[in-house]
Structures are given as structure tokens and as C-alpha cells.
Design a protein around this motif. Sequence first.
Motif, short mmCIF file in Angstrom:
data_model
loop_
_atom_site.label_atom_id
_atom_site.label_comp_id
_atom_site.label_asym_id
_atom_site.label_seq_id
_atom_site.Cartn_x
_atom_site.Cartn_y
_atom_site.Cartn_z
N CYS A 108 0.81 -1.23 0.00
CA CYS A 108 0.00 0.00 0.00
C CYS A 108 0.85 1.29 0.00
CB CYS A 108 -0.93 -0.02 1.21
SG CYS A 108 -0.07 -0.15 2.77
N ARG A 109 0.15 2.39 -0.29
CA ARG A 109 0.79 3.70 -0.33
C ARG A 109 1.40 4.06 1.02
NH1 ARG A 109 -4.60 6.47 -1.85
NH2 ARG A 109 -5.35 4.42 -1.22
N GLU A 110 0.67 3.77 2.08
CA GLU A 110 1.14 4.17 3.41
C GLU A 110 2.43 3.44 3.78
OE1 GLU A 110 -1.87 3.28 2.52
OE2 GLU A 110 -3.38 4.61 3.38
N ALA A 111 2.53 2.18 3.41
CA ALA A 111 3.76 1.43 3.70
C ALA A 111 4.91 1.97 2.85
CB ALA A 111 3.55 -0.05 3.41
N MET A 112 4.61 2.31 1.59
CA MET A 112 5.66 2.86 0.73
C MET A 112 6.18 4.19 1.28
SD MET A 112 6.33 0.60 -1.53
CE MET A 112 7.49 1.57 -2.47
N ALA A 113 5.29 4.96 1.90
CA ALA A 113 5.71 6.25 2.49
C ALA A 113 6.70 5.99 3.63
CB ALA A 113 4.50 7.03 2.97
#
Length: 458
Positions: free
Chosen positions: A240-245
Motif C-alpha cells: 500500500c501507499r502508506e507502507a511505501m511512504a
Amino acid sequence: MKTLFRNATVVNADGSRKCDVLVCGEKIKLIRERIEIPEARVVECEGLLMFPGAIDAHTHFDLDVAGTTTADDFRTGSRAALRGGTTAVIDFACPNKGESLQQGLELWHRKAAGKAACDYGFHMTIDDWNESIRGELPAMIAQGVTSFKMYLTYPAMMIGDQAVFEALRELNRLGAIAGVHCENAGVIDALIAARKRAGELSPASHPLCRPALAEAEAVGRLLKLAALADAPVITVHTTCREAMAEIEAARARGQRVFVETCPQYLLLEDRYYSLPDFAGARYVCAPPLRKPLDQARLWRGLAAGEIQTLNTDHCSFTLAQKDLGRADFSKIPGGLPGVETRLELLYTYGVAAGRITREKLVELLSANNARLYGLWGRKGAVREGFDADLVLYDPKGEHALHAAELIANVDYNPYEGFPITGSIRQVWLRGRLRVEAGRVLEEGGGVYLPRALPDLSL
Ligand code: DUC
Ligand code: ZN
């Protein structure tokens, strides 16, 4: 035995070229524009792409999960892998509770020996941490197990912050590395309990109990523990986006983070959990499928080199096994089949769709897995001296994926009806033709791959 592959378009992570490839016995002997060897058997490759055999560094064969055992064992799983262009898998060995790592390793050798159709290695699961386990790590490495798995979720497997920190530090000291399953266990347990109290027991509850932020929280925590331990680390099945951040932030701090994602997170969506007739159960896995914006972020991450490997987390169950959770979504065994379809999916939705180059496909499936998991020099490239693990891919034509055609031991395909561009014409394992036009020609034949320490220079 000499085999001459004529006029192949050889695709490696660092470039493609049209040439001839001579294989002698198990190895690639010579790569030249033109090779003349009168006594060699000739395989005409005009119009075909030649990829190095893919490596799947994330499979679960013959694993006990949620009161049942994965549908695929090493025999069926490795045949399916080979059919899908994967010539080596790295499966997760897991000791029985209270047993030593050595007992776990021996158990996994017994599961695989004589059954595997492709080559195989093992990661070792660290689901407990004490001086005895610490003391076993050098012996694991000496036996070719140079990567380890830890869980920040699943009560039976997870270990605490002190254990993760100490293990990361010790693995780094030894030159090994860990892949970590990141989800926040406490949040997930609380959300599951609440859904159950509310009588919301269908598969639609599954993604709501494992939100993206619960994954990102654990990724962030892991990366801070890794920073404190001054150790590199791998986030497995990142979704997910949040993990990539969180990963971007750690890299901005100067950390070495290796990221894996899986085809299901690129191509399938969380809305599938609400399909009627319990069909959502077939997509239950952890972490769960996410949203189209997450898919887009992951594709971008693949193209930009933020994500280094694409593995499958193949953990297959039949529909009857998924039915174990008909009355309670939290009892659905988690996992999807994927080992058989990864290469064709990445070719179609990555290369043919213009999202990644064919060289990037090789980097994600072969080269980076070989380097990170200590197989480089033998696997991961079409190069002189490497094993002759070769996939001949015909980029022309179209077909669709269907469960009936899978040889994995499953009765559904999460990618049912997905159109595929091109097809795998042949798969060679160490110089032997093992798959032709979708048919596996021989049983067994896979060997154990003791692995060197990871090469962290990716
Ligand atoms: N997730 C799954 O869905 N299955 C197997 C293990 C895991 O982490
Ligand atoms: Zn897994």
C-alpha cells in the motif's frame, strides 16, 4: 549433451541482445552473435524472448495454516512453478513450536527431497528468540540458509520488539538478512473481535480488519528497529501507499530497505471481498488486497526501482478449504495460488502494457532475487557459466487464464479470465527441457540450493 539456441533475443536485467546461446550439460557455455557447433542439437528461437529462469523467493508449500495444510506440497507446487517459468523457489521453512531451527530445516528437507521439480532453497522462520536460536544461526548459514523470516503479526509466530531488534542485529553481524511480515497484531485482533461482536462474519470484513495503516504502522516500526539495529531489512508482500511512504522515509534517513510485492497486490482489489456467494473467500490473504491507488503506487515503485522483487506468496487452498471460514471470515485460511501465473501476468500487465521494460521484468523476477538471496553466479541471468535455466517466451498471441488449465492443486484461479499476451513456449532447467507448450515433461529433478550470503548492492 550440447544444445544450441539459435537467434534468441536474450533478455537480462542489464540489456537485451539477439544472439546464439550454447548450453553444455547444465551450464551456459557460450553466448555469441553466431555459434557453429555441428554436433549440437539446435533449438530455433527466432521471434522468441529468452529470459533467465524466474526465481520465486516467497512460497509456502506443504505448510500447516489455520487447522489445515496448503493444497500444494513440493511436488505439485514446484511443477506449477516450473510450468510458469520459475526454475527455483525459496520456501519458508518453519520449525514446529518449541523445536530447533535445525529440526525445522530437516523437516523442510524431508518435505522437498525427491519431490521438487524445480530447484529450491529455504528461508528459516524465527518465531522465537533465545540464546539457543541465536547460537544456531551460523549453522543455518553454513547449510545455505542465509535469509530469515520474522512476523510482527499472527500470535503463534510473532516475536516482540526486543527479539526483532536483537535478531536483526545478529543477522547483520553474520552477513545474513531478514524478511518481515508487517501488520499490527493488536489492531487486527481488536478489529476482528469488534466485527464478530457485530455479527459481521462474511469475507467482506477481512480487509476492514487489516487496514493499510495497520500494515504501515508495522512497516514504520520495523524500519525504526532496523535503524536502531543498524541492519538492512526486507519488507515482504508490501501492499500500500502508506507502507511505501514509511519506506521512503527510512531511505531518506539513509537506511537500506529491500521491498517485495506480489502480483495480487498489483492486479486484484479489495472490492472482491464483497463478491456474492462467499466468493470473496478465495481472495483472503494477509495483508489483504488493497485499492486501485495502491496498485498504481506499487507499479510506480516497480518501474522506479523502489521495489526490488516480485514474488508470489504462493499459499494455496482449495475452495473446500476456504469453506472452513464460511461461518466466520477469521477462520478462512489465508493465501492465494500464484506461482504458476506470475511471469505471464508481469509480462502482460507490466511489459506489454508499457508499465515496465522487459529488462525490468528480469530484474524483478530473476536478477534481484538471485543477488539478494545468494544465488548470483548460478541463477538470475543468461550468462556464460550460469545454470542453463531458460524460459523461451513467445510474445505473440493471446490467451486467457482459467482454473481448469492450472496444474497447481487448486480448483480456482484468482486471475480467472484475465487476458494474457504471449505465452511460455519452453522452460529449461539446468540444460534439460522440462516444460513444452504448457506440459511438464518430467517429474522431480529439482535440487537443493545452498545459498551464499546476500549481496546488498542492488
Ligand atoms: N499471508 C498469507 O496470506 N498466507 C500465508 C502467509 C501470509 O503471510
Ligand atoms: Zn508468505
